[in-house]
Design a protein around this motif. Sequence first.
Motif, mmCIF file in Angstrom:
data_model
loop_
_atom_site.group_PDB
_atom_site.id
_atom_site.type_symbol
_atom_site.label_atom_id
_atom_site.label_comp_id
_atom_site.label_asym_id
_atom_site.label_seq_id
_atom_site.Cartn_x
_atom_site.Cartn_y
_atom_site.Cartn_z
ATOM 1 N N TRP A 1 0.814 -1.219 0.000
ATOM 2 C CA TRP A 1 0.000 0.000 0.000
ATOM 3 C C TRP A 1 0.847 1.268 0.000
ATOM 4 O O TRP A 1 1.769 1.403 0.798
ATOM 5 C CB TRP A 1 -0.947 0.015 1.195
ATOM 6 C CG TRP A 1 -2.037 -0.992 1.038
ATOM 7 C CD1 TRP A 1 -2.138 -2.192 1.685
ATOM 8 C CD2 TRP A 1 -3.156 -0.897 0.159
ATOM 9 N NE1 TRP A 1 -3.260 -2.856 1.259
ATOM 10 C CE2 TRP A 1 -3.913 -2.093 0.322
ATOM 11 C CE3 TRP A 1 -3.598 0.054 -0.763
ATOM 12 C CZ2 TRP A 1 -5.079 -2.349 -0.395
ATOM 13 C CZ3 TRP A 1 -4.765 -0.188 -1.471
ATOM 14 C CH2 TRP A 1 -5.485 -1.388 -1.287
ATOM 15 N N LEU B 1 -5.096 6.006 -2.840
ATOM 16 C CA LEU B 1 -4.512 4.822 -2.205
ATOM 17 C C LEU B 1 -4.291 3.728 -3.248
ATOM 18 O O LEU B 1 -5.208 3.379 -3.991
ATOM 19 C CB LEU B 1 -5.479 4.336 -1.109
ATOM 20 C CG LEU B 1 -4.876 3.589 0.060
ATOM 21 C CD1 LEU B 1 -3.712 4.338 0.708
ATOM 22 C CD2 LEU B 1 -5.964 3.331 1.100
ATOM 23 N N ASN C 1 -2.234 -0.082 -4.237
ATOM 24 C CA ASN C 1 -1.512 -1.274 -3.807
ATOM 25 C C ASN C 1 -0.568 -1.686 -4.926
ATOM 26 O O ASN C 1 -0.995 -2.256 -5.927
ATOM 27 C CB ASN C 1 -2.519 -2.391 -3.495
ATOM 28 C CG ASN C 1 -1.903 -3.489 -2.657
ATOM 29 O OD1 ASN C 1 -0.684 -3.549 -2.473
ATOM 30 N ND2 ASN C 1 -2.744 -4.376 -2.136
#
Length: 416
Positions: A310, A357, A359
């Motif tokens: 992340w 955000l 990943n």
Amino acid sequence: MPDQKGDKPLTTEKKISRRTLLGGAATAAVVLAQTASGKTFQAALTKSELHLIEDPTKVPGVPPGTLGTRSPFEKPVKAPSDISSRTPLQDLFGTITPSDLHFERNHNGVPAIDPAKYELVIHGMVNKPMVFTLTDLKRFPSVSRIAFLECSGNYRGAADGKVTPQQICGLTSQSEWTGVKLSTLFREVGVSPKSTWFLAEGGDAAVMTRSVPIEKGWEDAIICYAQNGEAIRPEQGYPVRLFLPGWEGNINVKWLRRIELSDQPFQTRQETSKYTEAIGGGKIRQFSFTIDARSIITYPSYPQKVEKGWIEIRGIAWSGRGKVVRVEVSTDAGKTWKPAELQDPVMDKAHTAFRYLWNWNGQPTEILSRTVDETGYVQPFLKDLLAARGGNMGYHYNPVTAWYIQNDGQVLFKAT
Ligand SMILES: Nc1nc2c(c(=O)[nH]1)N[C@H]1C(S)=C(S)[C@@H](COP(=O)(O)O)O[C@H]1N2
Ligand SMILES: [Mo]
């Protein structure tokens, strides 16, 4: 300096007697106290002293000083050249630029102006030419506004990818600007309904002059004497500068000393030989005041290295045309775009923080951001800008910036 020999830490186990305090730790506190009032706070915190105050709960802290200090562990710096210095965008949080990190662009240095002798002359096509002292200006109703200021020459790339956000576009900063509306002064001098332009002139060795359409003067121009709660900094135009929200840095004349009303532009050096853009076909664009929409991802960016997993992609977006309505982020080299989260409040003509955000799966990729503003303008790619401008690099370059992420996590700039 502390009397204690060597690097011996003052641990919690050691009982602090009055003598220890006077002879050792207390001395250290005094050293820090002296420095907190001004000079060498950083120099005072040598490795051994850090050791000495290993447990800050056991040593009295530094008493209040006349000025605050930045933690010696934090070292953001502007990147100065002879003519400008750049804001370290990658080191900042939120959207207000600390005043000592505001970018600078000076055409002949920062002048020293005595505020007691300062005067602003307003004349030309007016009923009553007037001279205003700094005290006069401060007596008028005041206004404050948070907005960015950006130099229109704010673009740099690098073929090897080794450029930071500061190097790419560190000629933009944001402050809360306070002063008197120019419209208030226009009413005071009785601007002639026939005047369509005004000249703004600086009192520096460059005697910077620019012509401004009168509408901007009536709309939202501010004669500023304060920045982020204190008197404007010398580098930003002390004691007074012109602030034109959303318009290219150059026209925001610093050390403002004269305003002349007219029914035509003045065709000054800074708006003829400079601050015009080639647009192809042998043509130039003049009086291109508005800063177009732009954004940059400030984290992750060069020279950082990231790890798989992340990552909160962070950056700033802005537009001189109005509010930012959307920032889109791509994490697959521009194939797909997703909306980033914007930090409230989103203000007109202001740097706006965005986050996304992500990943990261550890595969090499490119991350990009682009701004859409309330006029529907979409931040362009560099190749489109170059095609539209006939390949000439000049002012008003606001391209999408890509960051290439190698499989080892190293982040590098990539032109779009
Ligand atoms: N008097 C004066 N005003 C000036 C300048 C200057 O050299 N002299 N530089 C201009 C330019 S090119 C820019 S980008 C902005 C920079 O403002 P800042 O130094 O407060 O960041 O001021 C503008 N106003
Ligand atoms: Mo500029």
